[in-house]
Design a protein around this motif. Structure first.
Motif, PDB file in Angstrom:
ATOM      1  N   GLY A  19    -103.188  51.578 -83.771  1.00  0.00           N
ATOM      2  CA  GLY A  19    -103.576  52.872 -84.338  1.00  0.00           C
ATOM      3  C   GLY A  19    -104.994  53.282 -84.020  1.00  0.00           C
ATOM      4  N   ALA A  20    -105.679  52.511 -83.173  1.00  0.00           N
ATOM      5  CA  ALA A  20    -107.083  52.829 -82.881  1.00  0.00           C
ATOM      6  C   ALA A  20    -107.220  54.145 -82.123  1.00  0.00           C
ATOM      7  N   THR A  21    -108.322  54.828 -82.362  1.00  0.00           N
ATOM      8  CA  THR A  21    -108.708  55.977 -81.551  1.00  0.00           C
ATOM      9  C   THR A  21    -109.636  55.459 -80.469  1.00  0.00           C
ATOM     10  N   VAL A  22    -109.209  55.621 -79.207  1.00  0.00           N
ATOM     11  CA  VAL A  22    -109.946  55.070 -78.072  1.00  0.00           C
ATOM     12  C   VAL A  22    -110.504  56.216 -77.236  1.00  0.00           C
ATOM     13  N   ALA A 155    -115.030  53.015 -77.702  1.00  0.00           N
ATOM     14  CA  ALA A 155    -115.264  53.844 -76.516  1.00  0.00           C
ATOM     15  C   ALA A 155    -115.277  52.932 -75.304  1.00  0.00           C
ATOM     16  N   LEU A 156    -114.538  53.333 -74.274  1.00  0.00           N
ATOM     17  CA  LEU A 156    -114.525  52.606 -73.008  1.00  0.00           C
ATOM     18  C   LEU A 156    -115.176  53.525 -71.979  1.00  0.00           C
ATOM     19  N   ILE A 157    -116.321  53.113 -71.466  1.00  0.00           N
ATOM     20  CA  ILE A 157    -117.061  54.011 -70.581  1.00  0.00           C
ATOM     21  C   ILE A 157    -117.452  53.279 -69.297  1.00  0.00           C
ATOM     22  N   GLY A 158    -117.853  54.054 -68.306  1.00  0.00           N
ATOM     23  CA  GLY A 158    -118.276  53.491 -67.031  1.00  0.00           C
ATOM     24  C   GLY A 158    -119.716  53.898 -66.730  1.00  0.00           C
ATOM     25  N   ASN A 178    -119.503  60.123 -70.528  1.00  0.00           N
ATOM     26  CA  ASN A 178    -119.792  58.742 -70.939  1.00  0.00           C
ATOM     27  C   ASN A 178    -120.873  58.616 -72.015  1.00  0.00           C
ATOM     28  N   PRO A 179    -122.021  59.309 -71.878  1.00  0.00           N
ATOM     29  CA  PRO A 179    -123.048  59.127 -72.925  1.00  0.00           C
ATOM     30  C   PRO A 179    -122.605  59.570 -74.316  1.00  0.00           C
ATOM     31  N   VAL A 180    -121.937  60.724 -74.411  1.00  0.00           N
ATOM     32  CA  VAL A 180    -121.575  61.205 -75.757  1.00  0.00           C
ATOM     33  C   VAL A 180    -120.491  60.321 -76.358  1.00  0.00           C
ATOM     34  N   MET A 181    -119.612  59.774 -75.531  1.00  0.00           N
ATOM     35  CA  MET A 181    -118.598  58.858 -76.059  1.00  0.00           C
ATOM     36  C   MET A 181    -119.241  57.557 -76.530  1.00  0.00           C
ATOM     37  N   ALA A 182    -120.234  57.094 -75.766  1.00  0.00           N
ATOM     38  CA  ALA A 182    -120.944  55.875 -76.180  1.00  0.00           C
ATOM     39  C   ALA A 182    -121.539  56.041 -77.573  1.00  0.00           C
ATOM     40  N   VAL A 187    -117.356  50.878 -81.771  1.00  0.00           N
ATOM     41  CA  VAL A 187    -117.619  49.823 -80.778  1.00  0.00           C
ATOM     42  C   VAL A 187    -117.600  50.464 -79.397  1.00  0.00           C
ATOM     43  N   THR A 188    -118.686  50.359 -78.655  1.00  0.00           N
ATOM     44  CA  THR A 188    -118.755  50.938 -77.311  1.00  0.00           C
ATOM     45  C   THR A 188    -118.845  49.827 -76.280  1.00  0.00           C
TER      46      THR A 188
END
Lengths: 230, 224
Positions: A19-22, A155-158, A178-182, A187-188
């Protein structure tokens, strides 16, 4: 000593729950953090809500999560990238619900969560299909709709480079979401092309501060995503 | 009477972009505009992905895969160009910092309503991207479009039939038949292509048109 680097992709996404929001960074399938996204398949997490700009390509990344029936909802602006067949099929069958959000509204909803705001009013989508049913307020004679924050569990970012504090530098157009999601997730996790020694970044040139980053994993030649994700 | 080609529509729209303008170009026809900016004008191009000051499209062998525009096509930096996050990119777009957005359109109404994101086809997921942000946020919206559908039905309408992107936002329409200003008095025809009379143009348009006192013939160069 602070060292946010983890040994492998499995450790990078460990603990992701049902149920996580990713939040999945990148602009399109071409710069999605594919390795991290696919690493979610090493967890048992199901019923995921994916927040991204698009819906991934035909095979890898978000598409692989859809094919493995891990996704129940996608929040995005553009669910029509060339080759996005995995999503198209799941959308048609009703397996994956879709919330289409204007691109800047996704970004700002993430920023609201990051900044501890309860939401915001915007003129974007007022009077349109996407504004229907939303609380509307007239400000200076113009209609605005109310938008809620989007907070991520993960958040999964590159990024291009990281140091052990989790400070990040992005390269050119691959900064985007990526920055705003981080900043908007509990947990990023960042997949990076290379680690650099602490102190390598000029203090004025860090793009995302380590305070927003929990784990870093090196993905060899991450830029191969570009070619590998058509 | 020969309708303008896509390249000629882009050429005509490019002639009206002034020196120093900060502009976002939509996908499709607007993306051809950089080829036709008159020499000597410095135009600052911005794209949703978080880039400003874009230069010409590179040759494939010179393309850097990390420098791309909102169509995920390779681009370049002009001296002075830079990149930034989505937060800043959409602050530029939504906060009224762009002088112009040049967009494609399915339909435009006589009130300047724009429909360019959703044809209501239930089989495909609707995709909005940054269309609504641009339509609401840029200081002015100009659209490039074919005047009619492929089977000849008008696309410049009394009221849009497709779901709106934003109301009352379009200021100028560059079609393959005419240049039309959206004014508080309605649609005013500024230019028409050679050998097209006003009655013919009105017949291809559902919205009511008036002819500008400054009306002239639109002479476009031959472009492939």
């Amino acid at each position: 000593m602070i060292d946010k680097q983890v040994a492998n992709l499995e450790a990078a996404v460990a603990g992701t729950k049902d149920g996580a929001t990713v939040l999945v960074g990148g602009f399109s399938a071409g710069d999605e953090p594919v390795a991290l996204t696919e690493a979610l398949l090493t967890t048992a997490a199901r019923d995921l809500t994916i927040v991204a700009n698009g819906v991934g390509g035909p095979k890898r990344g978000i598409a692989s999560l859809i094919r493995e029936h891990r996704v129940t909802k996608i929040v995005c602006s553009y669910p029509r990238f060339v080759g996005g067949e995995a999503f198209a099929a799941a959308y048609k069958s009703g397996e994956v619900a879709l919330e289409v959000v204007p691109q800047g509204t996704i970004s700002e909803r993430l920023r609201a969560a990051a900044a501890g705001l309860g939401g915001f009013y915007t003129r974007v989508s007022a009077g349109t299909l996407l504004g229907e049913g939303k609380e509307t307020r007239i400000i200076d004679g113009e209609p605005y709709v109310f938008e809620h924050p989007i907070k991520g569990d993960v958040a999964l970012i590159g990024a291009q480079q990281a140091d052990r504090w989790g400070n990040l530098v992005f390269r050119h157009s691959r900064r985007n979401f990526n920055p705003v999601m981080a900043m908007a997730a509990a947990v990023t996790v960042a997949q990076v092309v290379e680690m650099v020694p602490l102190g390598s970044f000029h203090p004025d040139q860090v793009h995302t501060q380590g305070i927003f980053v929990d784990r870093v994993v090196v993905v060899d030649r991450a830029r191969e995503n570009w070619a590998a994700t058509p | 009477m020969t309708p303008l080609s896509r390249q000629q529509i882009a050429w005509r729209a490019a002639q009206d972009i002034w020196d120093g303008a900060c502009v976002n170009l939509g996908v499709g026809m607007p993306s051809l505009i950089p080829n036709y900016i008159p020499k000597g004008r410095e135009i600052v191009l911005q794209a949703e992905v978080g880039i400003i000051g874009m230069g010409p499209t590179p040759k494939p062998e010179d393309a850097d895969p990390d420098i791309f525009n909102a169509s995920v096509q390779p681009t370049t930096f002009l001296p002075g160009g830079s990149t930034f996050s989505h937060t800043d990119s959409f602050l530029m777009i939504r906060g009224g910092h762009l002088d112009l957005a040049m967009l494609g359109a399915f339909e435009v109404s006589e009130a300047g309503d724009l429909a360019n994101w959703n044809t209501g086809d239930p089989a495909t997921a609707p995709a909005v991207g940054g269309a609504m942000d641009l339509a609401v946020g840029a200081k002015a919206i100009r659209v490039l479009m074919d005047h009619t559908t492929k089977d000849g039905r008008p696309r410049i309408l009394a009221r849009c039939r497709y779901p709106l992107t934003a109301a009352h936002c379009v200021k100028v329409i560059y079609s393959n038949l005419a240049v039309i200003d959206v004014t508080p008095q309605g649609l005013v025809v500024r230019e028409t292509i050679p050998d097209l009379d006003f009655a013919q143009l009105q017949a291809a348009t559902e919205a009511r048109l008036t002819l500008s006192p400054d009306w002239r013939v639109l002479e476009a160069p031959a472009l492939s």
